[in-house]
Design a protein around this motif. Structure first.
Motif, PDB file in Angstrom:
ATOM      1  N   LEU A  52       0.864  -1.182   0.000  1.00 39.93           N
ATOM      2  CA  LEU A  52       0.000   0.000   0.000  1.00 39.93           C
ATOM      3  C   LEU A  52       0.898   1.229   0.000  1.00 39.93           C
ATOM      4  CD1 LEU A  52      -2.634  -1.180   2.627  1.00 39.93           C
ATOM      5  CD2 LEU A  52      -2.987  -0.941   0.157  1.00 39.93           C
ATOM      6  N   ILE A  53       1.035   1.844  -1.162  1.00 40.74           N
ATOM      7  CA  ILE A  53       1.939   2.972  -1.342  1.00 40.74           C
ATOM      8  C   ILE A  53       1.199   4.063  -2.110  1.00 40.74           C
ATOM      9  CG2 ILE A  53       4.118   3.722  -2.395  1.00 40.74           C
ATOM     10  CD1 ILE A  53       5.128   0.839  -2.068  1.00 40.74           C
ATOM     11  N   GLY A  54       1.430   5.290  -1.725  1.00 43.27           N
ATOM     12  CA  GLY A  54       0.812   6.352  -2.507  1.00 43.27           C
ATOM     13  C   GLY A  54       0.478   7.596  -1.718  1.00 43.27           C
ATOM     14  N   ILE A  55      -0.342   8.420  -2.345  1.00 44.51           N
ATOM     15  CA  ILE A  55      -0.700   9.748  -1.845  1.00 44.51           C
ATOM     16  C   ILE A  55      -2.164   9.737  -1.427  1.00 44.51           C
ATOM     17  CG2 ILE A  55      -0.868  12.199  -2.475  1.00 44.51           C
ATOM     18  CD1 ILE A  55       1.320  11.565  -4.622  1.00 44.51           C
ATOM     19  N   HIS A  56      -2.444  10.315  -0.280  1.00 36.97           N
ATOM     20  CA  HIS A  56      -3.810  10.357   0.237  1.00 36.97           C
ATOM     21  C   HIS A  56      -4.738  11.004  -0.800  1.00 36.97           C
ATOM     22  CE1 HIS A  56      -7.218  11.540   2.768  1.00 36.97           C
ATOM     23  NE2 HIS A  56      -6.833  10.552   3.573  1.00 36.97           N
ATOM     24  N   PRO A  57      -5.953  10.457  -0.999  1.00 36.10           N
ATOM     25  CA  PRO A  57      -6.864  10.978  -2.036  1.00 36.10           C
ATOM     26  C   PRO A  57      -7.265  12.434  -1.848  1.00 36.10           C
ATOM     27  CG  PRO A  57      -7.604   8.833  -1.241  1.00 36.10           C
ATOM     28  CD  PRO A  57      -6.494   9.260  -0.336  1.00 36.10           C
ATOM     29  N   LYS A  58      -7.264  12.913  -0.618  1.00 38.93           N
ATOM     30  CA  LYS A  58      -7.695  14.290  -0.354  1.00 38.93           C
ATOM     31  C   LYS A  58      -6.527  15.198   0.028  1.00 38.93           C
ATOM     32  CE  LYS A  58     -10.878  17.022   2.502  1.00 38.93           C
ATOM     33  NZ  LYS A  58     -11.893  16.979   3.594  1.00 38.93           N
ATOM     34  N   HIS A  59      -5.594  14.677   0.801  1.00 39.86           N
ATOM     35  CA  HIS A  59      -4.490  15.484   1.331  1.00 39.86           C
ATOM     36  C   HIS A  59      -3.187  15.065   0.650  1.00 39.86           C
ATOM     37  CE1 HIS A  59      -7.327  16.764   4.376  1.00 39.86           C
ATOM     38  NE2 HIS A  59      -7.543  15.503   4.703  1.00 39.86           N
TER      39      HIS A  59
ATOM     40  N   LEU B  85       3.272   2.412  -9.780  1.00 41.20           N
ATOM     41  CA  LEU B  85       2.735   1.150 -10.276  1.00 41.20           C
ATOM     42  C   LEU B  85       1.294   0.972  -9.800  1.00 41.20           C
ATOM     43  CD1 LEU B  85       5.795  -1.183  -9.549  1.00 41.20           C
ATOM     44  CD2 LEU B  85       4.957  -0.520 -11.813  1.00 41.20           C
ATOM     45  N   PRO B  86       0.351   0.686 -10.698  1.00 39.52           N
ATOM     46  CA  PRO B  86      -1.051   0.566 -10.278  1.00 39.52           C
ATOM     47  C   PRO B  86      -1.284  -0.563  -9.280  1.00 39.52           C
ATOM     48  CG  PRO B  86      -0.756  -0.137 -12.571  1.00 39.52           C
ATOM     49  CD  PRO B  86       0.514   0.521 -12.153  1.00 39.52           C
ATOM     50  N   GLU B  87      -0.451  -1.615  -9.333  1.00 33.93           N
ATOM     51  CA  GLU B  87      -0.640  -2.752  -8.422  1.00 33.93           C
ATOM     52  C   GLU B  87      -0.410  -2.388  -6.961  1.00 33.93           C
ATOM     53  OE1 GLU B  87       2.012  -4.633 -11.720  1.00 33.93           O
ATOM     54  OE2 GLU B  87       1.446  -2.591 -11.123  1.00 33.93           O
ATOM     55  N   ILE B  88       0.369  -1.318  -6.713  1.00 39.08           N
ATOM     56  CA  ILE B  88       0.680  -0.941  -5.338  1.00 39.08           C
ATOM     57  C   ILE B  88       0.025   0.373  -4.933  1.00 39.08           C
ATOM     58  CG2 ILE B  88       2.875  -2.178  -5.432  1.00 39.08           C
ATOM     59  CD1 ILE B  88       4.301   0.506  -5.748  1.00 39.08           C
TER      60      ILE B  88
END
Length: 356
Positions: A298-305, A340-343
């Motif tokens: 689970l990697i990425g940027i928060h959808p709102k912040h 990567l969309p998978e993560i």
């Protein structure tokens, strides 16, 4: 000073990400409350390119394994210590039926050069139950995780980049230009908290599938060969002091950090299915894995912040995954690559919308 990144958590994922960010000239401040029984410290640090009961090739193994190997070896050279032990993994067959089943399934599998040899039988041993043969897996090995974490922590201390403290969300404020935590300011904050991310108010919507793993440290009456890792229901990994780490259990029902008699008995019985010689248990540990429903990080940027980010969810494969995924995430943060969309956590955007 305004840091580029505040990182929360300095286990395997957080420590490797921090090291990678600094290597790319970002400024970091790490906030971490050390725990002796964290999943990173409990884990055997196994790097296995083939995994699961079916021993299929792990996701992105062709990329992850060589990248991780290079990362640990470069750190070894820099710190003048031994961290990564390249060892083949001998997956022992339990029966002729298992041997036949594997041979049938393996015919169409793209294993590449990860399988060094397949033995339909092995010579009788006074120590190991290996007569049914097995698979010798190449490019594997293990990392001395506690020593790795100790050295990466020391680097952060030397650079005055580590605050030893429990993170308290009550002191986190989002600003127009970034984030503020107590007296520290940064443009971004990345959460690398392991299983505690399931309680993070910004990421509790993510589908963590936390599970407890227990391991035993054993010593044998006769010296077990250390040129390879054994696997037969459990792994048997050599330790620097001559002992062996054996594990691990998977318990989704009772997710706490307390070793159990049931876990000990399960491991004890599986060890007896590998060893012919007596052994003694010298330690028993438990930790919680931050696994995920679809077995992808689970990697990425928060959808709102957009200033809030996460680097988590590698479960039992952090040793193999973290170096490359840290590099990839840094490239994403620099705008040089697409995540990567998978993560990407946005694959669960419907859960976020349902939650909020």
């Amino acid at each position: 000073m305004i840091y580029d990144f505040i990182l929360v958590g300095h286990g395997l994922a957080g420590s490797i990400l921090a090291q990678t960010l600094v290597a790319h000239n970002f400024t970091v401040l790490v906030i971490d409350e050390p725990k002796a029984n964290s999943a990173s410290n409990v884990a055997a640090g196994l790097m296995n390119p083939l995994a699961g009961k079916r021993f299929a090739k792990s996701w992105l193994a062709d990329v992850l394994v060589p990248f991780a190997t290079n990362f640990y070896q470069a750190l070894e050279q820099d710190r003048q210590i031994k961290l990564f032990h390249a060892k083949p993994i001998l997956k022992l067959f339990s029966s002729v039926e298992e041997q036949n089943n594997w041979m049938g399934k393996s015919a169409g599998q793209p294993y590449g050069d990860f399988i060094k040899a397949v033995y339909t039988s092995l010579p009788s041993s006074k120590i190991i139950k290996q007569e049914q043969g097995g698979i010798l897996i190449d490019k594997g090995g293990y990392v001395h995780v506690s020593l790795l974490l100790e050295n990466l922590q020391q680097i952060r201390i030397e650079q005055k980049e580590l605050v030893t403290d429990r993170f308290d969300f009550n002191y986190l404020t989002l600003t127009d230009s970034g984030v503020q935590y107590k007296e520290w300011q940064a443009q971004n904050i990345i959460f690398c908290e392991g299983f505690q991310a399931a309680l993070n108010p910004y990421f509790s919507w993510l589908p963590f599938s936390l599970n407890k793993g227990e391991v035993l440290i054993i010593k044998t009456t006769e010296q077990l060969a250390t040129e390879q890792v054994y696997n037969k229901g459990v792994y048997v990994v050599p330790q620097p002091d001559g002992a062996f780490k054996v594990g691990a259990t998977y318990n989704w029902r009772t997710v706490d950090e307390m070793p159990t008699e049931a876990g000990k008995e399960e491991l004890f019985n599986k060890i007896k299915d590998i060893l012919k010689v007596p052994f003694t248990v010298v330690d028993h540990k438990a930790g919680i894995r931050p696994a995920v429903r679809d077995r992808r990080p689970l990697i990425g940027i928060h959808p709102k912040h957009e200033r809030i980010k996460i680097f988590n969810g590698m479960g039992s494969k952090g040793v193999m995954m973290a170096p490359y995924l840290a590099h990839h995430f840094v490239q994403v943060l620099k705008g040089a690559e697409e995540l990567l969309p998978e993560i990407n956590i946005l694959r669960y955007i419907t859960l976020y919308r349902e939650h909020y």
